[in-house]
Design a protein around this motif. Structure first.
Motif, PDB file in Angstrom:
ATOM      1  N   SER A 231       0.755  -1.156  -0.060  1.00 19.12           N
ATOM      2  CA  SER A 231       0.072  -0.017  -0.091  1.00 19.12           C
ATOM      3  C   SER A 231       0.703   1.228   0.017  1.00 19.12           C
ATOM      4  O   SER A 231       0.440   2.179  -0.710  1.00 19.12           O
ATOM      5  N   LEU A 232       1.990   1.383   0.738  1.00 19.00           N
ATOM      6  CA  LEU A 232       2.762   2.410   0.849  1.00 19.00           C
ATOM      7  C   LEU A 232       3.313   2.476  -0.327  1.00 19.00           C
ATOM      8  O   LEU A 232       3.579   3.794  -0.662  1.00 19.00           O
ATOM      9  N   ILE A 233       3.961   1.624  -1.053  1.00 16.90           N
ATOM     10  CA  ILE A 233       4.686   1.642  -2.449  1.00 16.90           C
ATOM     11  C   ILE A 233       3.572   2.287  -3.339  1.00 16.90           C
ATOM     12  O   ILE A 233       3.779   3.028  -4.322  1.00 16.90           O
ATOM     13  N   SER A 234       2.369   1.778  -3.450  1.00 18.36           N
ATOM     14  CA  SER A 234       1.520   2.035  -4.611  1.00 18.36           C
ATOM     15  C   SER A 234       1.061   3.544  -4.233  1.00 18.36           C
ATOM     16  O   SER A 234       0.852   4.270  -5.243  1.00 18.36           O
ATOM     17  N   LYS A 235       0.696   4.235  -2.892  1.00 13.07           N
ATOM     18  CA  LYS A 235       0.407   5.350  -2.747  1.00 13.07           C
ATOM     19  C   LYS A 235       1.404   6.317  -3.025  1.00 13.07           C
ATOM     20  O   LYS A 235       1.329   7.309  -3.538  1.00 13.07           O
TER      21      LYS A 235
ATOM     22  N   LEU B  55       7.515  11.889   2.053  1.00 13.65           N
ATOM     23  CA  LEU B  55       8.204  10.533   1.629  1.00 13.65           C
ATOM     24  C   LEU B  55       9.024   9.843   2.793  1.00 13.65           C
ATOM     25  O   LEU B  55       8.928   8.977   3.275  1.00 13.65           O
ATOM     26  N   ASN B  56       9.915  10.844   3.289  1.00 18.69           N
ATOM     27  CA  ASN B  56      10.995  10.321   4.081  1.00 18.69           C
ATOM     28  C   ASN B  56      10.322  10.068   5.371  1.00 18.69           C
ATOM     29  O   ASN B  56      10.689   9.099   5.897  1.00 18.69           O
ATOM     30  N   GLY B  57       9.424  10.758   5.705  1.00 17.26           N
ATOM     31  CA  GLY B  57       8.672  10.544   6.964  1.00 17.26           C
ATOM     32  C   GLY B  57       7.659   9.272   6.892  1.00 17.26           C
ATOM     33  O   GLY B  57       7.883   8.607   7.838  1.00 17.26           O
ATOM     34  N   LEU B  58       7.263   9.081   5.936  1.00 12.58           N
ATOM     35  CA  LEU B  58       6.595   7.727   5.786  1.00 12.58           C
ATOM     36  C   LEU B  58       7.466   6.642   5.643  1.00 12.58           C
ATOM     37  O   LEU B  58       7.164   5.550   6.328  1.00 12.58           O
ATOM     38  N   LEU B  59       8.762   6.708   5.050  1.00 15.72           N
ATOM     39  CA  LEU B  59       9.721   5.462   4.990  1.00 15.72           C
ATOM     40  C   LEU B  59      10.298   5.435   6.433  1.00 15.72           C
ATOM     41  O   LEU B  59      10.638   4.233   6.694  1.00 15.72           O
ATOM     42  N   LEU B  60      10.412   6.372   6.950  1.00 18.91           N
ATOM     43  CA  LEU B  60      10.990   6.309   8.479  1.00 18.91           C
ATOM     44  C   LEU B  60       9.949   5.489   9.399  1.00 18.91           C
ATOM     45  O   LEU B  60      10.373   4.662  10.040  1.00 18.91           O
ATOM     46  N   TYR B  61       8.754   5.950   9.205  1.00 19.45           N
ATOM     47  CA  TYR B  61       7.530   4.895   9.867  1.00 19.45           C
ATOM     48  C   TYR B  61       7.656   3.734   9.445  1.00 19.45           C
ATOM     49  O   TYR B  61       7.739   2.591  10.176  1.00 19.45           O
ATOM     50  N   TYR B  62       7.863   3.356   8.191  1.00 18.47           N
ATOM     51  CA  TYR B  62       8.221   1.835   7.764  1.00 18.47           C
ATOM     52  C   TYR B  62       9.262   1.209   8.220  1.00 18.47           C
ATOM     53  O   TYR B  62       9.069   0.042   8.684  1.00 18.47           O
ATOM     54  N   LYS B  63      10.165   1.856   8.305  1.00 20.88           N
ATOM     55  CA  LYS B  63      11.638   1.234   8.939  1.00 20.88           C
ATOM     56  C   LYS B  63      11.141   0.869  10.367  1.00 20.88           C
ATOM     57  O   LYS B  63      11.637  -0.101  10.814  1.00 20.88           O
ATOM     58  N   CYS B  64      10.772   1.897  11.218  1.00 14.78           N
ATOM     59  CA  CYS B  64      10.189   1.480  12.338  1.00 14.78           C
ATOM     60  C   CYS B  64       9.480   0.276  12.479  1.00 14.78           C
ATOM     61  O   CYS B  64       9.509  -0.460  13.366  1.00 14.78           O
ATOM     62  N   ILE B  65       8.567  -0.085  11.701  1.00 13.38           N
ATOM     63  CA  ILE B  65       7.661  -1.190  11.461  1.00 13.38           C
ATOM     64  C   ILE B  65       8.516  -2.318  11.334  1.00 13.38           C
ATOM     65  O   ILE B  65       8.091  -3.370  12.092  1.00 13.38           O
ATOM     66  N   ASN B  66       9.369  -2.385  10.390  1.00 13.71           N
ATOM     67  CA  ASN B  66      10.321  -3.483  10.187  1.00 13.71           C
ATOM     68  C   ASN B  66      11.173  -3.663  11.479  1.00 13.71           C
ATOM     69  O   ASN B  66      11.118  -4.951  12.026  1.00 13.71           O
ATOM     70  N   ASP B  67      11.500  -2.716  12.072  1.00 14.92           N
ATOM     71  CA  ASP B  67      12.441  -2.947  13.249  1.00 14.92           C
ATOM     72  C   ASP B  67      11.285  -3.584  14.499  1.00 14.92           C
ATOM     73  O   ASP B  67      11.861  -4.501  15.057  1.00 14.92           O
ATOM     74  N   ALA B  68      10.184  -3.344  14.750  1.00 17.21           N
ATOM     75  CA  ALA B  68       9.408  -3.382  15.391  1.00 17.21           C
ATOM     76  C   ALA B  68       8.823  -4.990  15.300  1.00 17.21           C
ATOM     77  O   ALA B  68       9.039  -6.054  16.269  1.00 17.21           O
ATOM     78  N   TYR B  69       8.948  -5.275  13.931  1.00 14.91           N
ATOM     79  CA  TYR B  69       8.684  -6.840  13.381  1.00 14.91           C
ATOM     80  C   TYR B  69       9.729  -7.625  13.837  1.00 14.91           C
ATOM     81  O   TYR B  69       9.689  -8.914  14.361  1.00 14.91           O
ATOM     82  N   ARG B  70      10.885  -7.230  13.673  1.00  8.37           N
ATOM     83  CA  ARG B  70      12.057  -7.991  14.027  1.00  8.37           C
ATOM     84  C   ARG B  70      12.176  -8.350  15.385  1.00  8.37           C
ATOM     85  O   ARG B  70      12.538  -9.201  16.008  1.00  8.37           O
ATOM     86  N   SER B  71      11.811  -7.183  16.206  1.00 10.73           N
ATOM     87  CA  SER B  71      11.805  -7.237  17.742  1.00 10.73           C
ATOM     88  C   SER B  71      10.638  -8.520  18.376  1.00 10.73           C
ATOM     89  O   SER B  71      11.100  -9.069  18.996  1.00 10.73           O
ATOM     90  N   LEU B  72       9.726  -8.186  17.576  1.00 11.30           N
ATOM     91  CA  LEU B  72       8.581  -9.474  17.775  1.00 11.30           C
ATOM     92  C   LEU B  72       9.024 -10.811  17.402  1.00 11.30           C
ATOM     93  O   LEU B  72       8.727 -11.738  18.347  1.00 11.30           O
ATOM     94  N   GLU B  73       9.825 -11.025  16.210  1.00  9.37           N
ATOM     95  CA  GLU B  73      10.469 -12.195  16.018  1.00  9.37           C
ATOM     96  C   GLU B  73      11.514 -12.538  17.030  1.00  9.37           C
ATOM     97  O   GLU B  73      11.450 -13.859  17.439  1.00  9.37           O
ATOM     98  N   SER B  74      12.231 -11.877  17.518  1.00 13.37           N
ATOM     99  CA  SER B  74      13.072 -12.286  18.598  1.00 13.37           C
ATOM    100  C   SER B  74      12.296 -12.605  19.945  1.00 13.37           C
ATOM    101  O   SER B  74      12.774 -13.423  20.725  1.00 13.37           O
ATOM    102  N   SER B  75      11.256 -11.923  20.116  1.00 11.43           N
ATOM    103  CA  SER B  75      10.574 -12.219  21.513  1.00 11.43           C
ATOM    104  C   SER B  75       9.982 -13.479  21.134  1.00 11.43           C
ATOM    105  O   SER B  75       9.834 -14.217  22.240  1.00 11.43           O
TER     106      SER B  75
END
Length: 163
Positions: free
Chosen positions: A113-117, A128-148
């Protein structure tokens, strides 16, 4: 004389009507630009809100999983071994796996969705930089979830070794 006065009134009425229509066109153009600006701002804020909400949900879930792994460790250290408790831990882990899969699909959908928008909507470079920063934070949070999740799996496996 009567015709001259009527003609002048007629000309005055046409000039006034023409001036009003020009003002209306300018006002309409201004309103259309304002609506476009508001639509752009709303689109950006909604996307940013959705990304922020997903990030927060991932962080909360990751913290819940990590907290449960600490609870299992405490039971290990306190030698509180119970088969029913072990079964409850396994069911909790399986439920967490299903929820993690849901989050994985949601993260992938958000990426698409982010890429298409971003490709179709004229966001500024700063937006765009702000949205990409949020997306990087989402990836970091998902990696943290995987570690947990990995930590929870290891602690539950260790718990079951003592049962």
């Amino acid at each position: 004389m009567y015709r001259i006065v009527i003609s002048m009134l007629f000309v005055f009425a046409i000039i006034t009507a023409n001036a009003h229509s020009t003002d209306n066109r300018d006002e309409k153009c201004s309103l259309v630009q304002r609506v476009d600006s508001l639509e752009h701002e709303l689109s950006y804020l909604k996307l940013r809100y959705d990304l922020s909400t997903l990030k927060s949900d991932l962080e909360i879930f990751s913290n819940d999983v990590y907290t449960k792994s600490l609870a299992v460790k405490l039971d290990l250290y306190g030698q509180n071994f119970d088969k029913q408790l072990g079964d409850a831990y396994k069911r909790f882990y399986e439920a967490c796996l299903e929820r993690q899969d849901s989050f994985s699909e949601l993260v992938d959908a958000t990426n698409t969705s982010l890429i298409s928008k971003a490709a179709t909507y004229p966001y500024t470079e700063l937006e765009l930089n702000g949205l990409l920063l949020y997306y990087k934070c989402i990836n970091d949070a998902y990696r943290s979830l995987e570690s947990s999740m990995d930590l929870l799996k290891q602690t539950i496996d260790a718990y079951w070794k003592f049962i």
